[in-house]
Design an enzyme around this catalytic site. Structure first.
Site, PDB file in Angstrom:
ATOM      1  N   ALA A  50      -8.425   1.384  13.313  1.00 49.99           N
ATOM      2  CA  ALA A  50      -8.440   1.201  14.769  1.00 49.99           C
ATOM      3  C   ALA A  50      -9.603   1.888  15.483  1.00 49.99           C
ATOM      4  O   ALA A  50     -10.257   1.254  16.328  1.00 49.99           O
ATOM      5  CB  ALA A  50      -7.104   1.648  15.362  1.00 49.99           C
ATOM      6  N   TYR A  58       0.822  -1.223   0.000  1.00 48.64           N
ATOM      7  CA  TYR A  58       0.000   0.000   0.000  1.00 48.64           C
ATOM      8  C   TYR A  58       0.849   1.263   0.000  1.00 48.64           C
ATOM      9  O   TYR A  58       0.601   2.206  -0.765  1.00 48.64           O
ATOM     10  CB  TYR A  58      -0.911  -0.030   1.225  1.00 48.64           C
ATOM     11  CG  TYR A  58      -1.814   1.172   1.380  1.00 48.64           C
ATOM     12  CD1 TYR A  58      -2.896   1.358   0.520  1.00 48.64           C
ATOM     13  CD2 TYR A  58      -1.600   2.103   2.389  1.00 48.64           C
ATOM     14  CE1 TYR A  58      -3.734   2.451   0.664  1.00 48.64           C
ATOM     15  CE2 TYR A  58      -2.434   3.198   2.541  1.00 48.64           C
ATOM     16  CZ  TYR A  58      -3.499   3.366   1.676  1.00 48.64           C
ATOM     17  OH  TYR A  58      -4.321   4.462   1.820  1.00 48.64           O
TER      18      TYR A  58
END
Length: 330
Positions: free
Chosen positions: A195, A151
């Site tokens: 998260a 990524y």
């Protein structure tokens, strides 16, 4: 185009940030075309005042169709997710290079006025992110290059493509390095969530089920900063309309550990959970924070939403989503 509003494309307009950006642009008088790979029924938000198209922007012909009659492009389209996704789908993340490459080629051909690329803090060199109490990352810390595998390399390569299309062809390009954007209308389950959403979901599930325990990836001492979506939108539009040629950080500089993020979610929920740490789960770098010196100096931008406040809004939105899902399956 006398008498008509200039058309702005939001690539990835069916996603989290793209959906919010399209809404923001429409509310501020823009004529917007949203493009996304997903069927419109699966978009995170659908803006009825926008033109909404399902196209695969990895394909060059689709990019040309998407940019027909367009003045500006915001490219937020990518195959991505949280650390659990990007650490296990490196090739899929790399293939997003086709989107930005074909959009740049189509933009050059169409004579686009401005082109925005959403990059990521994952471009930063890993050896500068080895401790939780990390020194905030300056834009120059991306080189010598050692980004997040997969990524991060795609994002860094695409930044260079934007730079060279500007230098070689005169296409005005702007690049923001996003640092962990969160908020309502984002992914909160399924493996691609980041998260804040994952922790809110786990805390809500623990409270509702009565099983007051939570799984935490790693030892919980890895650190990050998190930027609320409203701050992201303001910064994105400001960068697009600026004269800033080089990539620039766009993120909060409030550094917190994952354990502290869990503390905040527990406080919102009004409970305390037993913590079970999973040391071999995906964790990413040990610490990452945004140095906002340049964006403060050049645009007078700084985040306006405290993490505690933004997390509370996100928590209540996810709580409602979980309740709706439960009522549908009951």
């Amino acid at each position: 185009m006398t008498g008509t509003k200039r058309l702005t494309v939001v690539a990835g307009g069916g996603g989290f940030i793209g959906g919010w950006l399209a809404r923001h642009l429409v509310e501020n008088g823009h004529n917007v075309r949203c493009v996304d790979l997903k069927p419109v029924a699966e978009w995170y938000q659908v803006n009825p005042a926008a033109e909404n198209l399902t196209l695969d922007l990895r394909d060059a012909t689709a990019c040309q169709a998407a940019l027909s009659g367009v003045a500006e492009v915001y490219n937020l389209a990518a195959d991505m997710g949280g650390m659990g996704f990007i650490e296990t789908h490196k090739a899929e993340c790399m293939l997003s290079v086709l989107i930005n490459t074909h959009l740049l080629l189509a933009a050059r051909k169409a004579g686009i006025e401005r082109f925005f690329f959403a990059s990521s803090a994952c471009v930063y060199a890993a050896d500068r992110q080895t401790v939780a109490d990390v020194v905030a990352l300056k834009e120059s810390d991306a080189y010598p290059a050692m980004p997040e595998d997969g990524y991060g390399w795609e994002k860094l390569f695409s930044e260079r493509m934007c730079r060279h299309f500007n230098e070689d062809f005169g296409l005005i390009t702007r690049v923001a390095r996003y640092h962990n954007v969160y908020g309502p209308h984002g992914t909160w389950d399924g493996g691609r969530e980041k998260a804040p959403a994952a922790i809110c979901r786990k805390v809500i599930a623990a409270k509702v089920s009565g099983r007051h325990e939570i799984d935490i990836w790693g030892d919980g001492e890895q650190s990050r900063s998190f930027m609320y979506i409203d701050d992201c939108l303001k910064g994105t539009v400001s960068i697009m309309n600026s004269e800033i040629i080089e990539p620039i950080n766009l993120g909060s500089n409030q550094l917190v550990t994952i354990n502290q993020l869990v503390d905040m979610a527990e406080s919102i929920a009004g409970i305390k959970l037993a913590r079970r740490y999973i040391p071999d789960a995906p964790k990413g770098v040990r610490g990452r924070n945004s140095d906002n010196t340049r964006i403060k100096e050049l645009l007078n931008w700084e985040p306006g939403v405290r993490l505690q406040d933004g997390l509370e809004r996100t928590y209540h939105w996810i709580y409602d989503q979980m309740n709706q899902r439960q009522s549908m399956t009951a």
